[in-house]
Design a protein around this motif. Structure first.
Motif, mmCIF file in Angstrom:
data_model
loop_
_atom_site.group_PDB
_atom_site.id
_atom_site.type_symbol
_atom_site.label_atom_id
_atom_site.label_comp_id
_atom_site.label_asym_id
_atom_site.label_seq_id
_atom_site.Cartn_x
_atom_site.Cartn_y
_atom_site.Cartn_z
ATOM 1 N N ASP A 132 0.868 -1.184 0.000
ATOM 2 C CA ASP A 132 0.000 0.000 0.000
ATOM 3 C C ASP A 132 0.896 1.223 0.000
ATOM 4 O OD1 ASP A 132 -2.037 1.790 0.160
ATOM 5 O OD2 ASP A 132 -2.745 1.188 2.150
ATOM 6 N N ARG A 133 0.882 1.989 -1.102
ATOM 7 C CA ARG A 133 1.825 3.097 -1.254
ATOM 8 C C ARG A 133 1.083 4.427 -1.288
ATOM 9 N NH1 ARG A 133 5.421 4.629 -0.802
ATOM 10 N NH2 ARG A 133 6.673 5.087 -2.634
ATOM 11 N N PRO A 134 1.631 5.433 -0.611
ATOM 12 C CA PRO A 134 1.101 6.783 -0.783
ATOM 13 C C PRO A 134 1.445 7.292 -2.181
ATOM 14 C CG PRO A 134 3.108 6.842 0.517
ATOM 15 C CD PRO A 134 2.780 5.390 0.318
ATOM 16 N N ALA A 135 0.888 8.420 -2.533
ATOM 17 C CA ALA A 135 1.172 9.001 -3.848
ATOM 18 C C ALA A 135 2.670 9.279 -3.988
ATOM 19 C CB ALA A 135 0.371 10.284 -4.033
ATOM 20 N N PHE A 136 3.185 9.064 -5.198
ATOM 21 C CA PHE A 136 4.586 9.371 -5.476
ATOM 22 C C PHE A 136 4.710 9.815 -6.925
ATOM 23 C CE2 PHE A 136 4.023 4.846 -6.238
ATOM 24 C CZ PHE A 136 4.742 4.572 -7.390
ATOM 25 N N ARG A 137 5.923 10.147 -7.319
ATOM 26 C CA ARG A 137 6.173 10.612 -8.685
ATOM 27 C C ARG A 137 7.238 9.731 -9.324
ATOM 28 N NH1 ARG A 137 7.656 16.811 -8.772
ATOM 29 N NH2 ARG A 137 6.336 16.892 -10.611
ATOM 30 N N LEU A 138 7.131 9.572 -10.622
ATOM 31 C CA LEU A 138 8.164 8.920 -11.411
ATOM 32 C C LEU A 138 8.808 9.981 -12.292
ATOM 33 C CD1 LEU A 138 6.000 5.836 -12.366
ATOM 34 C CD2 LEU A 138 8.035 5.744 -10.909
ATOM 35 N N VAL A 139 10.114 10.147 -12.195
ATOM 36 C CA VAL A 139 10.804 11.162 -12.988
ATOM 37 C C VAL A 139 11.910 10.503 -13.796
ATOM 38 C CG1 VAL A 139 10.281 13.011 -11.358
ATOM 39 C CG2 VAL A 139 12.411 11.744 -11.106
ATOM 40 N N GLY A 140 12.117 11.005 -15.003
ATOM 41 C CA GLY A 140 13.153 10.445 -15.850
ATOM 42 C C GLY A 140 12.986 10.914 -17.284
ATOM 43 N N HIS A 141 13.384 10.073 -18.207
ATOM 44 C CA HIS A 141 13.310 10.400 -19.638
ATOM 45 C C HIS A 141 12.253 9.517 -20.287
ATOM 46 C CE1 HIS A 141 16.948 12.933 -19.637
ATOM 47 N NE2 HIS A 141 17.404 12.083 -18.727
ATOM 48 N N LEU A 202 9.129 5.242 -19.672
ATOM 49 C CA LEU A 202 9.959 6.181 -18.922
ATOM 50 C C LEU A 202 11.096 5.425 -18.253
ATOM 51 C CD1 LEU A 202 9.135 9.259 -16.887
ATOM 52 C CD2 LEU A 202 10.257 7.404 -15.643
ATOM 53 N N HIS A 203 12.306 5.894 -18.482
ATOM 54 C CA HIS A 203 13.508 5.373 -17.812
ATOM 55 C C HIS A 203 13.849 6.360 -16.713
ATOM 56 C CE1 HIS A 203 17.367 3.332 -17.346
ATOM 57 N NE2 HIS A 203 17.968 4.509 -17.367
ATOM 58 N N GLY A 204 13.616 5.941 -15.450
ATOM 59 C CA GLY A 204 13.808 6.913 -14.384
ATOM 60 C C GLY A 204 13.751 6.287 -13.013
ATOM 61 N N VAL A 205 13.302 7.069 -12.046
ATOM 62 C CA VAL A 205 13.278 6.639 -10.649
ATOM 63 C C VAL A 205 12.003 7.137 -9.988
ATOM 64 C CG1 VAL A 205 15.792 6.596 -10.402
ATOM 65 C CG2 VAL A 205 14.544 8.720 -9.935
ATOM 66 N N ALA A 206 11.718 6.577 -8.809
ATOM 67 C CA ALA A 206 10.574 7.006 -8.007
ATOM 68 C C ALA A 206 11.044 8.003 -6.955
ATOM 69 C CB ALA A 206 9.928 5.806 -7.329
ATOM 70 N N GLU A 221 2.746 11.466 -12.454
ATOM 71 C CA GLU A 221 2.169 11.516 -11.111
ATOM 72 C C GLU A 221 1.427 10.203 -10.847
ATOM 73 O OE1 GLU A 221 2.829 13.965 -9.128
ATOM 74 O OE2 GLU A 221 3.777 15.257 -10.634
ATOM 75 N N VAL A 222 1.751 9.553 -9.748
ATOM 76 C CA VAL A 222 1.153 8.261 -9.410
ATOM 77 C C VAL A 222 0.327 8.425 -8.143
ATOM 78 C CG1 VAL A 222 1.584 5.832 -8.916
ATOM 79 C CG2 VAL A 222 3.154 7.106 -10.408
#
Length: 289
Positions: A132-141, A202-206, A221-222
């Motif tokens: 169960d995850r709170p909202a997070f973001r994925l950023v990358g290319h 997307l190649h990136g990180v959380a 935005e997740v």
């Protein structure tokens, strides 16, 4: 889920010559159109739309061969507004136009009516956890690429190898939440899972929801929600793709969860230097049934 898929097949047969309400059926069966379409394409090996087209053209072929009606009447009966549109759909399935088939009696490629059955599988346990995850973001290319079901996707490979080595290191240093490490993210997936359909890769990180995306990076935005996390190890990408397929054939039919819209995320935990083998985690967004 097996009974829901068989009811969907029955609905296709009842409405072969017209549009039907997949969303309404899904709601009546206690699931969602998104999950129903994803499970159908995974188990049938084709999108729902392709199955409907093949069944329509299978039934239409009998009308064409009988020769009792003109081609325009047959086209209209099967939901097409012109003989040209009907002819294109007919040729795509049978490999010949309706006029040729009426004259020669073939070739015909029939699509039998599908019937889903439960088989005894699952002799190898699937290493899974629910998070169960709170909202997070994925950023990358990010890039738009076609969906390829088996083997290495050359478009994704080209996208990743075009990035300089220092950019991979910079991205990895940005990650500050789960899933950890450099991630392979597939978003905006076609619910039907049509081969060749476009998705966002997307190649990136959380990162945490409040972490700003540096200039030059794309962000997804997740929202908060539940995730099924499947751990896999072995030849890459074969072991990962087999596990992904097994989520539809084995895990979802026997567990009280269904897919919800959202990105599919792969975290590579360990890998060989040449990437021939790898240990990965596959994160799929889910919700209770």
């Amino acid at each position: 889920m097996i009974s829901a898929l068989n009811r969907l097949v029955d609905l296709v047969e009842e409405h072969l010559t017209e549009e039907f309400d997949v969303n309404g059926l899904a709601a009546a069966l206690g699931t969602t159109e998104y999950h129903l379409r994803r499970m159908f394409s995974s188990l049938a090996g084709m999108p729902l739309s392709e199955y409907v087209r093949r069944r329509r053209m299978t039934v239409a072929a009998a009308d064409v061969v009988r020769g009792e009606d003109d081609l325009l009447s047959i086209a209209v009966r099967h939901g097409y507004g012109s003989t040209e549109a009907f002819g294109r759909a007919f040729r795509a399935v049978h490999g010949a136009g309706p006029g040729d088939v009426r004259r020669d009696g073939g070739p015909l490629r029939a699509q039998p009516q599908l019937r889903f059955r439960l088989t005894v599988e699952g002799s190898t346990p699937m290493d899974t956890r629910i998070v169960d995850r709170p909202a997070f973001r994925l950023v990358g290319h990010a890039a738009r690429v076609p969906l390829i079901h088996q083997g290495v996707n050359p478009h994704i490979q080209q996208h990743i190898t075009a990035l300089p080595q220092e950019e991979h290191l910079r991205l990895k240093a940005l990650g500050d939440t789960e899933p950890a490490g450099l991630l392979q993210v597939c978003d905006d997936l076609d619910p039907d899972g049509t081969e060749g359909s476009e998705l966002t890769y997307l190649h990136g990180v959380a990162v945490c929801r409040d972490t700003p995306a540096p200039d030059g990076l794309d962000a997804i935005e997740v929202p908060a929600g539940m995730w099924a996390v499947f751990r896999t190890a072995g030849p890459y990408p074969q072991a990962l793709q087999e596990t992904w397929a097994a989520t539809a054939t084995e895990w979802f039919p026997s567990n009280p969860w269904r897919l919800r819209p959202g990105p599919a995320i792969v975290a590579v935990l360990e890998r060989a230097d040449d990437f021939s083998t790898a240990s990965c985690e596959l994160w799929l967004p889910v919700e209770p049934t």
